[in-house]
Design a protein around this motif. Structure first.
Motif, PDB file in Angstrom:
ATOM      1  N   PHE A  12     -10.431  -2.030  -6.439  1.00  0.00           N
ATOM      2  CA  PHE A  12     -10.001  -2.314  -5.227  1.00  0.00           C
ATOM      3  C   PHE A  12     -10.908  -2.369  -3.930  1.00  0.00           C
ATOM      4  O   PHE A  12     -11.068  -3.222  -3.375  1.00  0.00           O
ATOM      5  CB  PHE A  12      -8.564  -1.330  -4.897  1.00  0.00           C
ATOM      6  N   PHE A  13     -11.703  -1.282  -3.951  1.00  0.00           N
ATOM      7  CA  PHE A  13     -12.393  -1.141  -2.974  1.00  0.00           C
ATOM      8  C   PHE A  13     -13.764  -1.871  -3.108  1.00  0.00           C
ATOM      9  O   PHE A  13     -14.187  -2.622  -2.055  1.00  0.00           O
ATOM     10  CB  PHE A  13     -13.180   0.286  -2.957  1.00  0.00           C
ATOM     11  N   ILE A  14     -14.183  -2.554  -4.245  1.00  0.00           N
ATOM     12  CA  ILE A  14     -15.312  -3.614  -4.691  1.00  0.00           C
ATOM     13  C   ILE A  14     -14.545  -4.846  -3.991  1.00  0.00           C
ATOM     14  O   ILE A  14     -15.554  -5.634  -3.183  1.00  0.00           O
ATOM     15  CB  ILE A  14     -15.625  -3.615  -5.892  1.00  0.00           C
ATOM     16  N   GLY A  15     -13.428  -5.114  -4.298  1.00  0.00           N
ATOM     17  CA  GLY A  15     -12.750  -6.478  -3.895  1.00  0.00           C
ATOM     18  C   GLY A  15     -12.820  -6.432  -2.076  1.00  0.00           C
ATOM     19  O   GLY A  15     -13.101  -7.438  -1.532  1.00  0.00           O
ATOM     20  N   ILE A  72       0.805  -1.174   0.045  1.00  0.00           N
ATOM     21  CA  ILE A  72      -0.077   0.076  -0.090  1.00  0.00           C
ATOM     22  C   ILE A  72       0.691   1.174  -0.100  1.00  0.00           C
ATOM     23  O   ILE A  72       0.679   2.068  -0.546  1.00  0.00           O
ATOM     24  CB  ILE A  72      -0.965   0.154   1.314  1.00  0.00           C
ATOM     25  N   GLY A  73       2.099   1.122   0.682  1.00  0.00           N
ATOM     26  CA  GLY A  73       3.152   2.392   0.928  1.00  0.00           C
ATOM     27  C   GLY A  73       3.472   2.672  -0.640  1.00  0.00           C
ATOM     28  O   GLY A  73       3.368   3.631  -1.033  1.00  0.00           O
ATOM     29  N   PHE A  74       3.878   1.494  -1.200  1.00  0.00           N
ATOM     30  CA  PHE A  74       4.420   1.661  -2.609  1.00  0.00           C
ATOM     31  C   PHE A  74       3.446   1.876  -3.564  1.00  0.00           C
ATOM     32  O   PHE A  74       3.580   2.914  -4.419  1.00  0.00           O
ATOM     33  CB  PHE A  74       5.168   0.323  -3.051  1.00  0.00           C
ATOM     34  N   TYR A  75       2.286   1.872  -3.360  1.00  0.00           N
ATOM     35  CA  TYR A  75       0.804   2.170  -4.195  1.00  0.00           C
ATOM     36  C   TYR A  75       0.643   3.602  -4.141  1.00  0.00           C
ATOM     37  O   TYR A  75       0.588   4.263  -4.937  1.00  0.00           O
ATOM     38  CB  TYR A  75       0.028   1.255  -3.862  1.00  0.00           C
ATOM     39  N   ILE A  76       0.914   4.241  -2.863  1.00  0.00           N
ATOM     40  CA  ILE A  76       0.518   5.673  -2.700  1.00  0.00           C
ATOM     41  C   ILE A  76       1.717   6.361  -3.216  1.00  0.00           C
ATOM     42  O   ILE A  76       1.393   7.319  -4.118  1.00  0.00           O
ATOM     43  CB  ILE A  76       0.670   5.972  -1.180  1.00  0.00           C
ATOM     44  N   LEU A  77       2.804   5.984  -3.214  1.00  0.00           N
ATOM     45  CA  LEU A  77       3.961   6.700  -3.925  1.00  0.00           C
ATOM     46  C   LEU A  77       3.920   6.667  -5.361  1.00  0.00           C
ATOM     47  O   LEU A  77       4.177   7.605  -6.247  1.00  0.00           O
ATOM     48  CB  LEU A  77       5.309   6.201  -3.486  1.00  0.00           C
ATOM     49  N   LEU A 136      -8.735 -10.605  -6.278  1.00  0.00           N
ATOM     50  CA  LEU A 136      -9.131 -10.290  -7.515  1.00  0.00           C
ATOM     51  C   LEU A 136      -9.449  -8.611  -7.884  1.00  0.00           C
ATOM     52  O   LEU A 136      -9.365  -8.203  -8.694  1.00  0.00           O
ATOM     53  CB  LEU A 136     -10.678 -10.934  -7.853  1.00  0.00           C
ATOM     54  N   GLY A 137      -9.841  -7.989  -6.628  1.00  0.00           N
ATOM     55  CA  GLY A 137      -9.914  -6.464  -6.777  1.00  0.00           C
ATOM     56  C   GLY A 137      -8.585  -5.763  -7.006  1.00  0.00           C
ATOM     57  O   GLY A 137      -8.356  -4.970  -7.759  1.00  0.00           O
ATOM     58  N   LEU A 138      -7.445  -6.657  -6.276  1.00  0.00           N
ATOM     59  CA  LEU A 138      -6.153  -6.160  -6.568  1.00  0.00           C
ATOM     60  C   LEU A 138      -5.631  -6.333  -8.054  1.00  0.00           C
ATOM     61  O   LEU A 138      -5.113  -5.451  -8.622  1.00  0.00           O
ATOM     62  CB  LEU A 138      -5.219  -6.833  -5.562  1.00  0.00           C
ATOM     63  N   LEU A 139      -6.073  -7.502  -8.543  1.00  0.00           N
ATOM     64  CA  LEU A 139      -5.698  -7.870  -9.875  1.00  0.00           C
ATOM     65  C   LEU A 139      -6.375  -6.858 -10.928  1.00  0.00           C
ATOM     66  O   LEU A 139      -5.636  -6.566 -11.918  1.00  0.00           O
ATOM     67  CB  LEU A 139      -6.168  -9.319 -10.272  1.00  0.00           C
ATOM     68  N   ALA A 140      -7.516  -6.515 -10.775  1.00  0.00           N
ATOM     69  CA  ALA A 140      -8.157  -5.774 -11.513  1.00  0.00           C
ATOM     70  C   ALA A 140      -7.505  -4.365 -11.672  1.00  0.00           C
ATOM     71  O   ALA A 140      -7.435  -3.561 -12.651  1.00  0.00           O
ATOM     72  CB  ALA A 140      -9.509  -5.839 -11.296  1.00  0.00           C
ATOM     73  N   GLU A 141      -7.159  -3.885 -10.180  1.00  0.00           N
ATOM     74  CA  GLU A 141      -6.610  -2.601 -10.239  1.00  0.00           C
ATOM     75  C   GLU A 141      -5.039  -2.679 -10.772  1.00  0.00           C
ATOM     76  O   GLU A 141      -4.772  -1.585 -11.287  1.00  0.00           O
ATOM     77  CB  GLU A 141      -6.122  -2.279  -8.584  1.00  0.00           C
ATOM     78  N   VAL A 142      -4.452  -3.698 -10.543  1.00  0.00           N
ATOM     79  CA  VAL A 142      -3.007  -3.944 -11.322  1.00  0.00           C
ATOM     80  C   VAL A 142      -3.169  -3.858 -12.910  1.00  0.00           C
ATOM     81  O   VAL A 142      -2.325  -3.050 -13.567  1.00  0.00           O
ATOM     82  CB  VAL A 142      -2.281  -5.057 -10.836  1.00  0.00           C
ATOM     83  N   PHE A 143      -4.329  -4.239 -13.510  1.00  0.00           N
ATOM     84  CA  PHE A 143      -4.512  -4.389 -14.778  1.00  0.00           C
ATOM     85  C   PHE A 143      -4.589  -2.910 -15.249  1.00  0.00           C
ATOM     86  O   PHE A 143      -4.362  -2.308 -16.323  1.00  0.00           O
ATOM     87  CB  PHE A 143      -5.725  -5.062 -15.070  1.00  0.00           C
ATOM     88  N   CYS A 144      -5.426  -2.174 -14.480  1.00  0.00           N
ATOM     89  CA  CYS A 144      -5.734  -0.680 -14.851  1.00  0.00           C
ATOM     90  C   CYS A 144      -4.535   0.182 -14.851  1.00  0.00           C
ATOM     91  O   CYS A 144      -4.539   0.947 -15.785  1.00  0.00           O
ATOM     92  CB  CYS A 144      -7.015  -0.164 -14.004  1.00  0.00           C
TER      93      CYS A 144
END
Length: 469
Positions: free
Chosen positions: A146-149, A54-59, A181-189
């Motif tokens: 992400f939030f849906i998942g 999550i920290g790396f995601y924010i950066l 699955l929510g994370l995977l969709a987020e990564v795909f976006c």
């Protein structure tokens, strides 16, 4: 990895993979079974790994959307929030793995979610409100997945749907799989966003290049116009300067000509005044008087004819700029014949001419030689005590004209001692006239005067005038 955007994206993906291995440890997937050998560490890593990615995601999001460009405060909040996630992950793992031994896991999980989730929503809406980046839609869609998942996983866990036999969500690791699955969709976006970012950068680069090329063309055109105007100004200024310089040069040349004309006139007047020595005129008149008184009328008439011819020639030639050497010779012959009659038989002169026709090809200032001859007689021969006084004139036209006038008088040194007896300006005027003549013509007349010596005895004076082309 030099670009922070891809470095943070790598951290985000890497720790998601680690999180995936933690989830797969209790399944049949052999790649994740190694966590079965460290169950305690794997359990305590579960929470920490989530906050690390999550920290790396924010950066990553902060770099991808260039948040600092739109809101500096928001960029700082995101940066410190990422640092908080890294710090929490480290503290959580350290305390639970080495001190608390997994106690208070549920309380910690619940408390931190109540803090993080509202703050996370605030940041999301803050980003949507402030940031106007072209990739903002990818962030919104990815965050929504992400939030849906996360919400669906929390709902299933809260209602216990995963424990109801035969229910749709009743399968092994259903909660983690829904979340991932929510994370995977987020990564795909975000993968699509990175691809789009490359195109945006390329378009910016091409646009910048095109603008630079256009600017260079404009600069070149501007430079050409400036150079053209500058050339026109330089040419105009140069023409003005040339015109001014020509005017100044013409004025200067005219002034020089006027000065020379004045000097020539002054010199010619002085030369005319010096042509006929007053003593010579007085003596000539006395000679004529004596001849008449002694009843030598024929000699007197001949003397008077020669004297009047000489005066007429001097007066006529003094108004001319140039005369031929042949015409000058006629004046000299008349003058010497008169001096011969006046000075008696001890004075002789000899004129050596190769060709009078050749002398007519050369020009000199009028009455140039007569003062030299007169000076030789009056200041060289007249004071001499020699029995025979001789004057020789040689006109040599072998190559160029060379005129030599020699006398066997007392020489220049003795003549200088007797200067008080007769104040002659002949030599000075002669040199001045020659300087002016040489300046105005394409040839020069060189003047040289020297004593004729033999065994340290002065035998006379030699004057040489030489044409030089």
């Amino acid at each position: 990895m030099r670009d922070k955007l891809y470095l943070f994206y790598l951290g985000y993906l890497f720790f998601q993979i680690v999180y995936g291995f933690l989830v797969l440890q209790k399944t049949l997937a052999p790649i994740a079974n190694f966590f079965e050998y460290m169950p305690k560490t794997a359990f305590n890593l579960f929470e920490s790994i989530q906050f690390i990615f999550i920290g790396f995601y924010i950066l990553f999001i902060s770099q991808l959307l260039q948040v600092k460009k739109y809101d500096n405060l928001l960029a700082k909040v995101l940066y410190y929030f990422a640092l908080f996630c890294f710090l929490y992950a480290l503290i959580y793992f350290s305390f639970h793995n080495f001190l608390l031994d997994g106690k208070y896991y549920t309380k910690t999980f619940t408390i931190i979610r109540f803090i993080i989730l509202p703050f996370n929503f605030i940041l999301i809406f803050w980003i949507i409100y402030k940031v106007k980046h072209a990739l903002l839609n990818y962030f919104i869609i990815g965050q929504s997945f992400f939030f849906i998942g996360a919400a669906l996983s929390t709902y299933v866990a809260y209602t216990g749907l995963n424990t109801i036999p035969g229910h749709f969500f009743n399968f092994t690791q259903s909660l983690n799989i829904i979340f991932q699955l929510g994370l995977l969709a987020e990564v795909f976006c975000f993968s699509l966003a990175l691809g789009k970012n490359v195109f945006i950068l390329q378009e910016k680069k091409e646009k910048t290049t095109a603008e630079l090329i256009n600017q260079l063309r404009e600069n070149q055109q501007l430079q050409e116009n400036m150079n053209k105007k500058l050339d026109e100004k330089v040419q105009k200024k140069t023409a003005e300067l040339i015109q001014l310089y020509s005017k100044i040069e013409l004025e200067r040349e005219q002034k020089i000509k006027d000065d020379f004309t004045k000097r020539i006139r002054k010199t010619e007047i002085m030369a005319l005044r010096s042509q006929m020595n007053p003593h010579f005129i007085f003596n000539s008149m006395n000679a004529i008087k004596n001849l008449i008184m002694t009843s030598e009328n024929e000699k007197a008439m001949a003397y008077l004819d020669n004297f009047s011819s000489l005066l007429r020639g001097i007066l006529q030639n003094s108004n001319r700029e140039k005369i031929t050497v042949e015409e000058e010779l006629e004046i000299i012959e008349l003058y010497l014949s008169l001096e011969k009659s006046r000075m008696s038989s001890n004075f002789n002169y000899d004129i050596q001419v190769q060709s009078k026709e050749a002398l007519s090809q050369y020009q000199i200032p009028p009455l140039l030689l007569q003062p030299i001859v007169e000076n030789a007689i009056w200041h060289g021969l007249q004071p001499s005590l020699k029995a025979t006084k001789k004057l020789t004139l040689i006109f040599d036209t072998t190559e160029y004209l060379k005129i030599t006038i020699e006398d066997n008088g007392i020489g220049r040194k003795e003549s200088g001692k007797k200067k008080k007896l007769h104040n002659s300006m002949g030599t000075t005027i002669l040199m001045d006239r020659l300087t002016l003549y040489n300046h105005l013509n394409d040839h020069n007349i060189k003047f040289k005067i020297e004593d004729i010596e033999e065994e340290h005895r002065i035998l006379g004076t030699r004057i040489t005038l030489t044409y030089d082309y």
